[in-house]
Scaffold this active site. Sequence first.
Site, mmCIF file in Angstrom:
data_model
loop_
_atom_site.group_PDB
_atom_site.id
_atom_site.type_symbol
_atom_site.label_atom_id
_atom_site.label_comp_id
_atom_site.label_asym_id
_atom_site.label_seq_id
_atom_site.Cartn_x
_atom_site.Cartn_y
_atom_site.Cartn_z
ATOM 1 N N TYR A 37 6.190 -5.495 13.408
ATOM 2 C CA TYR A 37 4.860 -6.102 13.247
ATOM 3 C C TYR A 37 4.946 -7.637 13.164
ATOM 4 C CZ TYR A 37 3.539 -1.315 11.690
ATOM 5 O OH TYR A 37 3.357 0.043 11.564
ATOM 6 N N SER A 219 -7.271 -2.823 7.793
ATOM 7 C CA SER A 219 -8.482 -3.594 8.021
ATOM 8 C C SER A 219 -8.236 -5.037 7.621
ATOM 9 C CB SER A 219 -9.662 -3.043 7.216
ATOM 10 O OG SER A 219 -10.791 -3.857 7.491
HETATM 11 N N1 LIG Z 1 4.781 4.471 11.612
HETATM 12 C C1 LIG Z 1 4.135 4.246 12.722
HETATM 13 O O1 LIG Z 1 4.625 4.513 13.831
HETATM 14 C C2 LIG Z 1 2.771 3.664 12.652
HETATM 15 C C3 LIG Z 1 1.956 3.652 13.799
HETATM 16 C C4 LIG Z 1 0.690 3.110 13.695
HETATM 17 C C5 LIG Z 1 0.245 2.608 12.475
HETATM 18 N N2 LIG Z 1 1.061 2.608 11.385
HETATM 19 C C6 LIG Z 1 0.613 2.066 10.068
HETATM 20 O O2 LIG Z 1 -0.616 2.662 9.714
HETATM 21 C C7 LIG Z 1 -1.595 1.651 9.496
HETATM 22 C C8 LIG Z 1 -2.981 2.159 9.878
HETATM 23 O O3 LIG Z 1 -3.018 2.618 11.203
HETATM 24 P P1 LIG Z 1 -3.809 1.886 12.371
HETATM 25 O O4 LIG Z 1 -3.971 0.464 12.030
HETATM 26 O O5 LIG Z 1 -3.123 2.205 13.643
HETATM 27 O O6 LIG Z 1 -5.217 2.622 12.442
HETATM 28 P P2 LIG Z 1 -6.405 2.979 11.420
HETATM 29 O O7 LIG Z 1 -6.121 2.487 10.063
HETATM 30 O O8 LIG Z 1 -6.721 4.411 11.614
HETATM 31 O O9 LIG Z 1 -7.637 2.187 12.063
HETATM 32 C C9 LIG Z 1 -7.743 0.802 12.030
HETATM 33 C C10 LIG Z 1 -9.050 0.413 12.734
HETATM 34 O O10 LIG Z 1 -10.177 0.915 11.990
HETATM 35 C C11 LIG Z 1 -11.051 -0.166 11.645
HETATM 36 N N3 LIG Z 1 -11.548 0.091 10.286
HETATM 37 C C12 LIG Z 1 -10.832 0.096 9.133
HETATM 38 N N4 LIG Z 1 -11.603 0.460 8.107
HETATM 39 C C13 LIG Z 1 -12.842 0.675 8.600
HETATM 40 C C14 LIG Z 1 -14.066 1.066 8.014
HETATM 41 N N5 LIG Z 1 -14.157 1.341 6.709
HETATM 42 N N6 LIG Z 1 -15.150 1.188 8.818
HETATM 43 C C15 LIG Z 1 -15.073 0.927 10.155
HETATM 44 N N7 LIG Z 1 -13.925 0.528 10.765
HETATM 45 C C16 LIG Z 1 -12.818 0.428 9.985
HETATM 46 C C17 LIG Z 1 -10.220 -1.414 11.719
HETATM 47 O O11 LIG Z 1 -11.071 -2.479 12.062
HETATM 48 P P3 LIG Z 1 -10.775 -4.015 11.665
HETATM 49 O O12 LIG Z 1 -9.393 -4.307 12.188
HETATM 50 O O13 LIG Z 1 -11.845 -4.765 12.343
HETATM 51 O O14 LIG Z 1 -10.847 -4.147 10.205
HETATM 52 C C18 LIG Z 1 -9.254 -1.090 12.853
HETATM 53 O O15 LIG Z 1 -9.845 -1.330 14.106
HETATM 54 C C19 LIG Z 1 -1.095 0.492 10.363
HETATM 55 O O16 LIG Z 1 -1.670 -0.748 10.023
HETATM 56 C C20 LIG Z 1 0.386 0.562 10.110
HETATM 57 O O17 LIG Z 1 0.711 -0.031 8.869
HETATM 58 C C21 LIG Z 1 2.312 3.134 11.460
#
Ligand SMILES: NC(=O)c1ccc[n+]([C@@H]2O[C@H](COP(=O)([O-])OP(=O)(O)OC[C@H]3O[C@@H](n4cnc5c(N)ncnc54)[C@H](OP(=O)(O)O)[C@@H]3O)[C@@H](O)[C@H]2O)c1
Length: 271
Positions: A37, A219
């Site tokens: 990241y 977020s």
């Molecule tokens: N181990 C792995 O391979 C792996 C892979 C992917 C992710 N991850 C980890 O998991 C974390 C979360 O996953 P992710 O970022 O892929 O997806 P996520 O948390 O499912 O979704 C993030 C998205 O949802 C939006 N969002 C967040 N809260 C919201 C709400 N209350 N209402 C409306 N929209 C909302 C965010 O918008 P904004 O950005 O505009 O706030 C962003 O576009 C990552 O940051 C990372 O740390 C790990």
Amino acid sequence: MPMVGLGVFKVPPRKTKDCVLAALKQGYRLIDTAQTYNNEKEVGEAIRESGIPRKDIFVTTKIFLPDYSYEGAQKATKRSLDALGLNYIDLMLLHQPMADYMGAWRGLEKMYNEGACKAIGMSNCFPNVVADMCETKSIKIKPMVNQVEMHPFNQQELNLKTMKNYGIVPEAWAPLNEGKRNFFKNAILTEIGKKYGKTAAQVALRWNIQRDVIVIPKSDEEYQLKENINIFDFKLSDDDMKKIATMDIGHSEIVDLLNPEFVKYVHNFKY
Ligand SMILES: NC(=O)c1ccc[n+]([C@@H]2O[C@H](COP(=O)([O-])OP(=O)(O)OC[C@H]3O[C@@H](n4cnc5c(N)ncnc54)[C@H](OP(=O)(O)O)[C@@H]3O)[C@@H](O)[C@H]2O)c1
């Protein structure tokens, strides 16, 4: 380990410090980053600037394929400690179970025994890999956590059951399905949320919590950070849980871990 954390995947380094500080202010005490990241340094800066005692914050990071060997995992752990500016990592994960992850695991076992990592775990393991690692006799320390994609459209019940059988803590990445499938307007989640004065996002996060799954929604908007942690003042009923169970499509629409092209991509990924 806190049940809700902040994930900082795709948070650009220039925004990471403020984002983590805002989350810590809202009460978040788990931050999930990774070497890929490129924002470990800024996560560390925010932790120091927050003034919150180090012991109260749970920091997870992950190492990637180029460091997968016994020696490599140890060197990579030290690199993360330097970047974060910390003297221990709460949870170190192997980001993908590919290449020489067994060799890397032995390196992490050493880092755990030396106290550089308080816990060690895996990410993106399907249930067969979970069982394989736990049944491998030469592995002294079983993975403590498995971080996988888990949300109402990809529920991974067999994986969850397997982790529970082996005493592994399940953690959900993309608990909001990255917004895919019109997630935040989903009829089932929205309808359930109305009863409790909660949003679709809050219902989805609460659903995982009630399955004993840790969630790390990402977020960088303050009002969403607040929304995503405000999920401990209501409880979904058995009927709600059953309705959400019907949403499962049984696979990911974010990443196909079984696709050889994806495996090739991961092996060649530059960060
Ligand atoms: N181990 C792995 O391979 C792996 C892979 C992917 C992710 N991850 C980890 O998991 C974390 C979360 O996953 P992710 O970022 O892929 O997806 P996520 O948390 O499912 O979704 C993030 C998205 O949802 C939006 N969002 C967040 N809260 C919201 C709400 N209350 N209402 C409306 N929209 C909302 C965010 O918008 P904004 O950005 O505009 O706030 C962003 O576009 C990552 O940051 C990372 O740390 C790990």
